[in-house]
Design a protein around this motif. Structure first.
Motif, PDB file in Angstrom:
ATOM      1  N   GLU A 211      32.190  20.376  87.588  1.00 42.31           N
ATOM      2  CA  GLU A 211      33.424  21.012  86.679  1.00 42.31           C
ATOM      3  C   GLU A 211      33.414  20.780  85.608  1.00 42.31           C
ATOM      4  OE1 GLU A 211      36.353  19.420  89.109  1.00 42.31           O
ATOM      5  OE2 GLU A 211      34.912  20.037  89.294  1.00 42.31           O
ATOM      6  N   LEU A 212      33.869  19.687  85.268  1.00 46.72           N
ATOM      7  CA  LEU A 212      34.293  19.522  83.974  1.00 46.72           C
ATOM      8  C   LEU A 212      32.828  19.254  83.028  1.00 46.72           C
ATOM      9  CD1 LEU A 212      37.113  17.058  84.906  1.00 46.72           C
ATOM     10  CD2 LEU A 212      37.134  19.238  84.504  1.00 46.72           C
ATOM     11  N   LEU A 213      31.502  18.777  83.129  1.00 49.49           N
ATOM     12  CA  LEU A 213      30.469  19.220  82.633  1.00 49.49           C
ATOM     13  C   LEU A 213      29.916  20.103  81.293  1.00 49.49           C
ATOM     14  CD1 LEU A 213      28.840  16.082  84.550  1.00 49.49           C
ATOM     15  CD2 LEU A 213      29.987  15.811  82.885  1.00 49.49           C
ATOM     16  N   ARG A 214      29.414  20.005  80.805  1.00 50.67           N
ATOM     17  CA  ARG A 214      28.587  20.813  79.579  1.00 50.67           C
ATOM     18  C   ARG A 214      27.277  21.911  80.837  1.00 50.67           C
ATOM     19  NH1 ARG A 214      28.517  19.919  73.544  1.00 50.67           N
ATOM     20  NH2 ARG A 214      31.117  19.694  73.340  1.00 50.67           N
ATOM     21  N   ALA A 215      27.157  22.384  80.554  1.00 54.08           N
ATOM     22  CA  ALA A 215      25.447  23.374  81.594  1.00 54.08           C
ATOM     23  C   ALA A 215      24.741  22.329  81.277  1.00 54.08           C
ATOM     24  CB  ALA A 215      25.779  24.630  81.271  1.00 54.08           C
ATOM     25  N   GLY A 216      23.748  22.065  82.207  1.00 55.71           N
ATOM     26  CA  GLY A 216      22.155  20.892  81.948  1.00 55.71           C
ATOM     27  C   GLY A 216      22.282  20.570  83.581  1.00 55.71           C
ATOM     28  N   ALA A 217      21.051  19.852  83.478  1.00 53.65           N
ATOM     29  CA  ALA A 217      20.567  19.360  84.525  1.00 53.65           C
ATOM     30  C   ALA A 217      21.453  18.033  84.999  1.00 53.65           C
ATOM     31  CB  ALA A 217      19.306  19.307  84.156  1.00 53.65           C
ATOM     32  N   LEU A 218      22.221  17.550  83.704  1.00 49.64           N
ATOM     33  CA  LEU A 218      22.985  16.567  84.532  1.00 49.64           C
ATOM     34  C   LEU A 218      24.290  17.282  84.898  1.00 49.64           C
ATOM     35  CD1 LEU A 218      23.945  13.631  84.944  1.00 49.64           C
ATOM     36  CD2 LEU A 218      24.974  13.460  82.852  1.00 49.64           C
ATOM     37  N   ARG A 219      25.427  18.422  84.584  1.00 44.22           N
ATOM     38  CA  ARG A 219      25.970  19.064  85.722  1.00 44.22           C
ATOM     39  C   ARG A 219      24.712  19.861  87.098  1.00 44.22           C
ATOM     40  NH1 ARG A 219      28.159  24.340  86.289  1.00 44.22           N
ATOM     41  NH2 ARG A 219      30.439  24.467  85.992  1.00 44.22           N
ATOM     42  N   PHE A 249      18.816   6.946  82.791  1.00 44.81           N
ATOM     43  CA  PHE A 249      19.368   8.112  83.548  1.00 44.81           C
ATOM     44  C   PHE A 249      20.872   6.857  83.636  1.00 44.81           C
ATOM     45  CE2 PHE A 249      20.745   8.920  88.290  1.00 44.81           C
ATOM     46  CZ  PHE A 249      21.683  10.415  88.176  1.00 44.81           C
ATOM     47  N   SER A 250      20.699   5.918  84.452  1.00 46.14           N
ATOM     48  CA  SER A 250      22.234   5.265  84.960  1.00 46.14           C
ATOM     49  C   SER A 250      23.271   5.379  83.595  1.00 46.14           C
ATOM     50  CB  SER A 250      22.289   3.966  85.365  1.00 46.14           C
ATOM     51  OG  SER A 250      20.858   3.952  86.372  1.00 46.14           O
ATOM     52  N   ARG A 251      22.706   5.250  81.724  1.00 46.36           N
ATOM     53  CA  ARG A 251      23.691   5.061  81.502  1.00 46.36           C
ATOM     54  C   ARG A 251      24.021   6.789  81.276  1.00 46.36           C
ATOM     55  NH1 ARG A 251      20.222   2.989  78.071  1.00 46.36           N
ATOM     56  NH2 ARG A 251      19.194   4.049  76.976  1.00 46.36           N
ATOM     57  N   LEU A 252      23.401   7.370  80.634  1.00 48.41           N
ATOM     58  CA  LEU A 252      23.647   8.518  80.875  1.00 48.41           C
ATOM     59  C   LEU A 252      24.610   9.491  81.434  1.00 48.41           C
ATOM     60  CD1 LEU A 252      23.103  11.357  78.877  1.00 48.41           C
ATOM     61  CD2 LEU A 252      21.260  11.638  80.406  1.00 48.41           C
ATOM     62  N   PHE A 253      24.421   8.886  82.713  1.00 49.17           N
ATOM     63  CA  PHE A 253      25.429   9.567  84.023  1.00 49.17           C
ATOM     64  C   PHE A 253      26.474   8.761  83.748  1.00 49.17           C
ATOM     65  CE2 PHE A 253      27.116   9.468  88.099  1.00 49.17           C
ATOM     66  CZ  PHE A 253      26.995  10.794  88.756  1.00 49.17           C
ATOM     67  N   SER A 254      26.437   7.593  83.216  1.00 47.84           N
ATOM     68  CA  SER A 254      27.924   6.598  83.227  1.00 47.84           C
ATOM     69  C   SER A 254      28.629   6.907  81.588  1.00 47.84           C
ATOM     70  CB  SER A 254      27.782   5.129  83.068  1.00 47.84           C
ATOM     71  OG  SER A 254      27.142   4.270  84.180  1.00 47.84           O
ATOM     72  N   GLN A 255      28.237   7.817  80.819  1.00 49.51           N
ATOM     73  CA  GLN A 255      28.484   8.229  79.757  1.00 49.51           C
ATOM     74  C   GLN A 255      28.994   9.533  80.202  1.00 49.51           C
ATOM     75  OE1 GLN A 255      25.597   7.975  76.940  1.00 49.51           O
ATOM     76  NE2 GLN A 255      25.894   5.566  76.517  1.00 49.51           N
ATOM     77  N   ALA A 256      28.543  10.347  81.055  1.00 52.29           N
ATOM     78  CA  ALA A 256      29.121  11.728  81.039  1.00 52.29           C
ATOM     79  C   ALA A 256      30.627  11.916  82.189  1.00 52.29           C
ATOM     80  CB  ALA A 256      27.322  12.153  81.088  1.00 52.29           C
ATOM     81  N   GLY A 258      31.850   8.954  83.279  1.00 51.24           N
ATOM     82  CA  GLY A 258      32.809   7.985  83.265  1.00 51.24           C
ATOM     83  C   GLY A 258      32.683   7.020  84.592  1.00 51.24           C
ATOM     84  N   THR A 259      31.729   7.294  85.340  1.00 52.61           N
ATOM     85  CA  THR A 259      32.029   6.489  86.356  1.00 52.61           C
ATOM     86  C   THR A 259      30.611   6.043  86.661  1.00 52.61           C
ATOM     87  OG1 THR A 259      32.479   5.372  88.315  1.00 52.61           O
ATOM     88  CG2 THR A 259      31.666   7.928  88.470  1.00 52.61           C
ATOM     89  N   SER A 260      29.231   5.042  87.365  1.00 52.68           N
ATOM     90  CA  SER A 260      28.043   4.722  87.450  1.00 52.68           C
ATOM     91  C   SER A 260      27.878   6.167  88.719  1.00 52.68           C
ATOM     92  CB  SER A 260      27.970   3.237  88.172  1.00 52.68           C
ATOM     93  OG  SER A 260      28.882   3.363  89.253  1.00 52.68           O
ATOM     94  N   PRO A 261      26.669   6.044  88.853  1.00 52.01           N
ATOM     95  CA  PRO A 261      26.127   7.618  89.766  1.00 52.01           C
ATOM     96  C   PRO A 261      26.587   6.814  91.689  1.00 52.01           C
ATOM     97  CG  PRO A 261      24.668   6.810  88.166  1.00 52.01           C
ATOM     98  CD  PRO A 261      25.112   5.341  87.638  1.00 52.01           C
ATOM     99  N   GLY A 262      25.774   5.686  91.894  1.00 49.90           N
ATOM    100  CA  GLY A 262      26.153   5.173  92.603  1.00 49.90           C
ATOM    101  C   GLY A 262      28.103   5.591  93.666  1.00 49.90           C
ATOM    102  N   ALA A 263      28.908   4.879  91.982  1.00 52.47           N
ATOM    103  CA  ALA A 263      30.491   4.759  91.988  1.00 52.47           C
ATOM    104  C   ALA A 263      30.521   6.536  92.749  1.00 52.47           C
ATOM    105  CB  ALA A 263      31.147   4.170  91.463  1.00 52.47           C
ATOM    106  N   TYR A 264      29.909   7.246  91.824  1.00 44.04           N
ATOM    107  CA  TYR A 264      30.131   8.557  92.012  1.00 44.04           C
ATOM    108  C   TYR A 264      29.862   9.303  93.244  1.00 44.04           C
ATOM    109  CZ  TYR A 264      30.930  13.669  91.241  1.00 44.04           C
ATOM    110  OH  TYR A 264      31.236  14.950  90.463  1.00 44.04           O
ATOM    111  N   VAL A 265      28.626   9.202  93.918  1.00 38.81           N
ATOM    112  CA  VAL A 265      27.699   9.514  95.534  1.00 38.81           C
ATOM    113  C   VAL A 265      29.209   9.232  96.250  1.00 38.81           C
ATOM    114  CG1 VAL A 265      26.221   9.202  96.952  1.00 38.81           C
ATOM    115  CG2 VAL A 265      25.444   9.426  94.526  1.00 38.81           C
TER     116      VAL A 265
END
Length: 321
Positions: A211-219, A249-256, A258-265
């Protein structure tokens, strides 16, 4: 007050939470009664006015923050729903800054950390607050290194605690500093609390960044992970879904996020598993399968990393009805 006594000044304001005040007070009071530890605790507000707690009770105050000249040995700020008004009170902030300069140690309970941060006392420091407000603290004060899982964080002379009852954990640690573990343990036993609670505050609340991310595919992707983390959420699968290379993807996800995709999942899967442990009688093996962990050992390792306790221990503490 004797030379060896500890002068504790606890700053309060309208909207303060009663337990944020009463918890530390009872720890210091019991320490003094048990071993003559010599604590003198005063409540201070701007103007020395009585304050109204968030529960609607009026709380008498023994000191006018504006008239306290000698810095206390320990300066603490309580938390509560009134923290937003407190951080906007220039008089309160000015006197917290002034007294902190001569205090031996400075601390906060719960959202009292916002007052310390607004006063500039947490810049470049590690700190924590109630799990529900950690993201807000980190966003509002980017110079503060927020640690969302800790019951309390010590950084030099500064000590901040998590929400509400964590003020008791912090006060016990301060008593241990002053008078040793034996007295602190005796106080904890009398108050019927843990001397050191197992796990961290992550076991009490979930964290999500979708909910903190801006609208878009990543959100949309992140919100989808939060809603149903049971599917194929490997980096290749998620990258392909967004039409990106794995590396990009990994770089963009981590930047947006604040953690890696694997850690977030993993975090999202633990959040869903927690709900199932609280509300169902399903076995841990069934929950592991439904949440995307696959095996009991995988869910156990993830739970240990995210909450500090096992799935079974979590269910014992939080299962409803």
């Amino acid at each position: 007050m004797t030379r060896d006594a500890h002068d504790v000044l606890l700053v309060v304001y309208d909207g303060v939470q009663m337990l944020d005040v009463a918890g530390p007070l009872d720890v210091f009071d019991r320490a003094a009664r048990a071993a003559g530890a010599g604590y003198r605790v005063r409540l201070a507000s701007v103007g020395g006015r009585a304050v109204r707690t968030s529960a609607g009770l009026d709380l008498a105050v023994s000191a006018d923050l504006m008239k306290v000249r000698k810095p206390p040995e320990t300066l603490m700020v309580a938390g509560g729903w009134g923290y937003a008004d407190a951080v906007a009170d220039s008089d309160l902030l000015r006197h917290v800054q002034r007294l902190s300069a001569g205090a031996r140690r400075i601390g906060s309970v719960c959202t009292g950390a916002f007052v310390l941060a607004a006063a500039g006392l947490l810049d470049g420091r590690r700190a924590t607050t109630h799990w529900a407000f950690c993201a807000e603290l980190a966003s509002a004060y980017p110079a503060v290194a927020v640690e969302p899982d800790a019951f309390f964080v010590r950084d030099g002379a500064l000590a901040t605690s998590a929400g509400v009852t964590a003020g008791i954990d912090l006060a016990l640690a301060l008593v241990e500093d002053d008078h040793g573990a034996e007295l602190a343990c005796a106080v904890a036993k009398f108050l019927v609390v843990f001397m050191q609670r197992p796990g961290g505050q992550s076991q009490f609340g979930s964290r999500t960044r979708g909910e903190l991310l801006r609208a878009g595919a990543l959100r949309d992707l992140v919100l989808g992970i939060d809603a149903d983390p049971s599917g194929d959420l490997s980096v290749p699968a998620m990258a392909a879904r967004l039409g990106m290379s794995r590396r990009h993807f990994s770089r963009l996800f981590s930047q947006a996020v604040g953690t890696s995709p694997g850690a977030y999942v993993e975090r999202a899967r633990v959040a869903v598993a927690r709900t199932m442990l609280e509300r169902t009688v399903d076995g841990v093996d069934v929950i592991a399968e439904r949440c995307g962990f696959g095996t009991v050992e995988t869910i156990r390792r993830a739970f240990s990393r995210e909450t500090g306790v096992s799935p079974a221990a979590y269910r014992d503490r939080f299962r409803r009805g």
